[in-house]
Design a protein around this motif. Structure first.
Motif, PDB file in Angstrom:
ATOM      1  N   ARG A   8      40.403  81.575   7.559  1.00  0.00           N
ATOM      2  CA  ARG A   8      41.172  82.618   8.246  1.00  0.00           C
ATOM      3  C   ARG A   8      40.554  83.992   8.064  1.00  0.00           C
ATOM      4  NH1 ARG A   8      47.341  81.980   6.707  1.00  0.00           N
ATOM      5  NH2 ARG A   8      47.000  84.194   6.726  1.00  0.00           N
ATOM      6  N   LEU A  25      47.364  78.423  15.250  1.00  0.00           N
ATOM      7  CA  LEU A  25      46.029  78.572  14.661  1.00  0.00           C
ATOM      8  C   LEU A  25      45.906  77.766  13.380  1.00  0.00           C
ATOM      9  CD1 LEU A  25      45.608  82.425  15.174  1.00  0.00           C
ATOM     10  CD2 LEU A  25      44.542  80.604  16.498  1.00  0.00           C
ATOM     11  N   ARG A  43      49.882  82.626  16.644  1.00  0.00           N
ATOM     12  CA  ARG A  43      49.716  82.542  15.185  1.00  0.00           C
ATOM     13  C   ARG A  43      50.078  81.171  14.626  1.00  0.00           C
ATOM     14  NH1 ARG A  43      52.919  85.900  10.556  1.00  0.00           N
ATOM     15  NH2 ARG A  43      51.671  85.127   8.846  1.00  0.00           N
ATOM     16  N   GLY A  93      38.859  86.166  11.024  1.00  0.00           N
ATOM     17  CA  GLY A  93      39.500  87.466  11.234  1.00  0.00           C
ATOM     18  C   GLY A  93      38.552  88.614  10.960  1.00  0.00           C
ATOM     19  N   THR A 110      46.782  92.116  19.274  1.00  0.00           N
ATOM     20  CA  THR A 110      47.794  91.893  18.238  1.00  0.00           C
ATOM     21  C   THR A 110      48.959  91.085  18.802  1.00  0.00           C
ATOM     22  OG1 THR A 110      47.181  93.964  17.176  1.00  0.00           O
ATOM     23  CG2 THR A 110      49.319  93.027  16.575  1.00  0.00           C
ATOM     24  N   TYR A 120      47.833  87.496  19.212  1.00  0.00           N
ATOM     25  CA  TYR A 120      47.808  86.847  17.889  1.00  0.00           C
ATOM     26  C   TYR A 120      49.224  86.433  17.491  1.00  0.00           C
ATOM     27  CZ  TYR A 120      47.659  86.146  12.895  1.00  0.00           C
ATOM     28  OH  TYR A 120      47.816  85.616  11.647  1.00  0.00           O
TER      29      TYR A 120
END
Length: 137
Positions: A81, A135, A132, A85, A125, A128
Motif C-alpha cells: 500500500r 483495493l 478503497r 501510494g 481523493t 480513492y
C-alpha cells in the motif's frame, strides 16, 4: 473560535512554506534532479521535528490548546500500500510541481493554473474513497 485559530495557523504555515521556497516549482525540480539540498533539508527537518513532537505527545499525554485529549493511533503496516501510494504521490508531485500543502500556498500567491491540480487532487481523493474497500491490502 477554533476555526479562527486553525485559519491563523494555516496562514502562518503557508507564509513559511512560501518564504522558505518549499512551494517553488524550481526548488522542487532541483530536488527531483538531486541538484540541491534545500528541499531535503526542509523535509528532513519536518520529519525529525514531527518524530520528536509525536513522541513528546505520547509520553506526556499532552492536550490540545482547547483541552482535548490528543489521540495518536498506530497505522496498519503494509509495504504494498505504501509503495503504490508513494509512487502515485511522487508522480503527481513531480508532474504538478507541488504536493498538497504547497498547492494551496501557490493558489494564495496568485498562481491560478494550480486550480487544475487542486481539482484533480480532490477528484483523485474522491475516487480513492469510492474504491478503497476494493483495493488490496
Amino acid at each position: 473560535m477554533r476555526t479562527v485559530v486553525y485559519l491563523v495557523i494555516g496562514v502562518f504555515f503557508g507564509i513559511v512554506l512560501f518564504k522558505s521556497e518549499a512551494a517553488s516549482w524550481f526548488r522542487i525540480y532541483e530536488m527531483f534532479q538531486f541538484g540541491s539540498f534545500h528541499m531535503y533539508g526542509i523535509i528532513g527537518s519536518a520529519v525529525g521535528l514531527g518524530i520528536v513532537i509525536v513522541q513528546f505527545i505520547k509520553r506526556y499525554k499532552v492536550r490540545s490548546f482547547f483541552g482535548d485529549k490528543i489521540v495518536i493511533l498506530s497505522k496498519e503496516k503494509s509495504f504494498y500500500r505504501y509503495m503504490i501510494g508513494g509512487i502515485i504521490f511522487g508522480l503527481g508531485w513531480a508532474l504538478a510541481g507541488a504536493c498538497p500543502g504547497p498547492m494551496f500556498v501557490l493558489l494564495g500567491a496568485g498562481y491560478l493554473p494550480i486550480v487544475i491540480v487542486i481539482i484533480a487532487s480532490i477528484l483523485g481523493t474522491f475516487l480513492y474513497g469510492l474504491f478503497r474497500d476494493k483495493l488490496p491490502h
